[in-house]
Motif scaffolding. Structure first.
Motif, short mmCIF file in Angstrom:
data_model
loop_
_atom_site.label_atom_id
_atom_site.label_comp_id
_atom_site.label_asym_id
_atom_site.label_seq_id
_atom_site.Cartn_x
_atom_site.Cartn_y
_atom_site.Cartn_z
N LEU A 24 0.69 -1.20 0.02
CA LEU A 24 0.00 -0.09 -0.02
C LEU A 24 0.87 1.29 0.09
CD1 LEU A 24 -2.72 -1.27 2.54
CD2 LEU A 24 -3.02 -0.72 0.13
N GLY A 25 2.10 1.22 0.66
CA GLY A 25 2.80 2.47 0.80
C GLY A 25 3.50 2.47 -0.60
N ARG A 26 3.78 1.49 -1.18
CA ARG A 26 4.67 1.64 -2.51
C ARG A 26 3.59 2.35 -3.44
NH1 ARG A 26 6.69 -3.97 -3.27
NH2 ARG A 26 5.09 -4.06 -4.57
N ASN A 27 2.04 2.08 -3.68
CA ASN A 27 1.16 2.54 -4.39
C ASN A 27 0.68 3.82 -3.80
OD1 ASN A 27 1.44 0.40 -6.04
ND2 ASN A 27 0.15 -0.72 -5.18
N ASP A 28 1.39 4.62 -2.73
CA ASP A 28 0.78 5.80 -2.10
C ASP A 28 -0.44 5.82 -1.66
OD1 ASP A 28 3.43 7.15 -2.51
OD2 ASP A 28 2.67 7.52 -4.73
N GLU A 29 -1.02 4.41 -1.28
CA GLU A 29 -2.31 4.51 -0.56
C GLU A 29 -2.40 4.61 0.97
OE1 GLU A 29 -4.75 1.50 -2.65
OE2 GLU A 29 -2.95 0.90 -3.67
N VAL A 30 -1.10 4.45 1.59
CA VAL A 30 -0.67 4.64 2.92
C VAL A 30 0.41 5.34 3.29
CG1 VAL A 30 -0.39 3.38 4.93
CG2 VAL A 30 -1.99 2.38 3.51
N VAL A 31 0.48 6.32 4.09
CA VAL A 31 1.71 6.93 4.52
C VAL A 31 2.28 6.35 5.74
CG1 VAL A 31 2.62 9.29 4.88
CG2 VAL A 31 0.85 9.05 3.16
N ALA A 32 3.25 6.11 6.05
CA ALA A 32 3.71 5.74 7.25
C ALA A 32 4.49 6.87 7.67
CB ALA A 32 4.73 4.37 7.06
N GLU A 33 4.72 7.15 8.83
CA GLU A 33 5.36 8.21 9.82
C GLU A 33 5.65 7.50 11.24
OE1 GLU A 33 5.14 12.89 10.64
OE2 GLU A 33 3.98 11.97 8.84
N ARG A 34 7.03 7.81 11.64
CA ARG A 34 7.31 7.46 12.90
C ARG A 34 7.19 8.56 13.95
NH1 ARG A 34 9.13 3.13 15.23
NH2 ARG A 34 10.50 3.07 17.05
N ILE A 35 6.17 8.32 14.96
CA ILE A 35 6.07 9.63 15.62
C ILE A 35 6.24 8.92 17.15
CG2 ILE A 35 4.07 11.09 16.59
CD1 ILE A 35 2.99 10.97 13.70
N ARG A 36 6.90 9.83 17.90
CA ARG A 36 7.10 9.32 19.42
C ARG A 36 7.20 7.83 19.57
NH1 ARG A 36 2.80 12.78 22.96
NH2 ARG A 36 3.66 11.32 24.51
N VAL A 91 4.76 17.37 32.23
CA VAL A 91 4.09 18.14 31.40
C VAL A 91 5.12 18.84 30.28
CG1 VAL A 91 2.92 20.38 31.49
CG2 VAL A 91 2.33 18.65 33.11
N SER A 92 6.21 19.17 30.73
CA SER A 92 7.25 19.66 29.88
C SER A 92 7.60 18.78 28.67
CB SER A 92 8.45 19.81 30.62
OG SER A 92 9.45 20.53 30.07
N TRP A 93 7.70 17.47 28.95
CA TRP A 93 7.79 16.40 27.83
C TRP A 93 6.74 16.61 26.97
CZ3 TRP A 93 5.51 11.97 25.95
CH2 TRP A 93 6.51 11.17 25.26
N GLN A 94 5.73 16.60 27.44
CA GLN A 94 4.14 16.55 26.54
C GLN A 94 4.12 18.09 25.57
OE1 GLN A 94 1.85 14.55 26.06
NE2 GLN A 94 2.30 13.07 27.66
N LEU A 95 4.35 19.26 26.25
CA LEU A 95 4.52 20.25 25.79
C LEU A 95 5.67 20.27 24.61
CD1 LEU A 95 3.78 22.77 28.79
CD2 LEU A 95 2.36 22.20 26.72
N ASP A 96 6.74 19.86 24.83
CA ASP A 96 7.91 19.65 23.85
C ASP A 96 7.36 19.03 22.76
OD1 ASP A 96 9.73 21.21 25.41
OD2 ASP A 96 10.84 19.39 25.87
N SER A 97 6.58 18.06 22.61
CA SER A 97 6.17 17.21 21.65
C SER A 97 5.19 18.02 20.88
CB SER A 97 5.50 15.80 22.00
OG SER A 97 6.56 14.92 22.74
N LEU A 98 4.08 18.56 21.46
CA LEU A 98 3.34 19.52 21.15
C LEU A 98 3.72 20.56 20.41
CD1 LEU A 98 0.62 19.28 23.72
CD2 LEU A 98 0.36 18.24 21.66
N SER A 99 4.69 21.22 20.64
CA SER A 99 5.36 22.49 20.09
C SER A 99 6.26 22.02 18.97
CB SER A 99 6.55 23.11 21.31
OG SER A 99 7.09 24.26 20.66
N ASP A 100 6.81 20.98 18.76
CA ASP A 100 7.53 20.56 17.83
C ASP A 100 6.59 20.14 16.79
OD1 ASP A 100 9.89 20.68 19.23
OD2 ASP A 100 10.04 18.30 19.36
N ALA A 101 5.41 19.74 17.14
CA ALA A 101 4.34 19.46 16.05
C ALA A 101 3.73 20.42 15.46
CB ALA A 101 3.33 18.36 16.74
#
Length: 159
Positions: A24-36, A91-101
């Motif tokens: 599915l990824g090769r056919n651009d029907e699915v996008v894979a992304e590594r998050i956290r 909370v700081s770790w969560q905010l860092d992730s949210l800020s990066d995003a």
């Protein structure tokens, strides 16, 4: 959805899931992304910001932070930790992730305190209505809260 949940929900073997996702990824029907630390799979209509948001908003603690910010508009980071009864480091770790995003923005307020606001409040509210945390995500968040209680005890104004 992340890989393990996908394979579990479809009730197929890991190898089968990998094979089909690869195709599915090769056919651009699915996008894979590594998050956290997890690979998440998305349909292609989501842009990079939306993909990150979809993955982050599944976490209970993240959702709690965002709901408080939707209600208040702007809050000091320390007050977020206090209201959620969490360690400031969590909370700081969560905010860092949210800020990066690009979900939250931080600035220095009066007295040099870090203040937090939503970068895109309308989209945040819409996504929060559409996404609910999985049981596994809830368990992880509750374990972190339990560990915070054990390591730091109840938070106080002196923290």
């Amino acid at each position: 959805m992340h890989f393990n949940a996908l394979a579990r929900n479809l009730d197929i073997a890991t190898g089968q899931a990998q094979y089909h996702l690869h195709r599915l990824g090769r056919n651009d029907e699915v996008v894979a992304e590594r998050i956290r630390g997890r690979t998440h799979y998305f349909t292609p209509e989501y842009d990079p910001w939306e993909r990150r948001v979809l993955a982050l908003y599944r976490r209970e603690t993240t959702r709690d932070i965002l709901v408080l910010l939707l209600e208040a508009g702007v809050l000091p980071a320390a007050e977020l930790a206090e209201r959620l009864d969490l360690a400031r480091s969590t909370v700081s770790w969560q905010l860092d992730s949210l800020s990066d995003a690009g979900v939250v923005e931080t600035s220095r307020g009066t007295g040099g305190r870090v203040e937090v606001t939503l970068a895109r409040p309308e989209e945040t509210e819409r996504f929060l209505r559409e996404i609910s945390p999985s049981i596994a995500d809830r368990l992880v968040d509750r374990f972190v809260r339990l560990a915070d209680d054990g390591l730091y005890g109840a938070t106080s104004a002196d923290d």
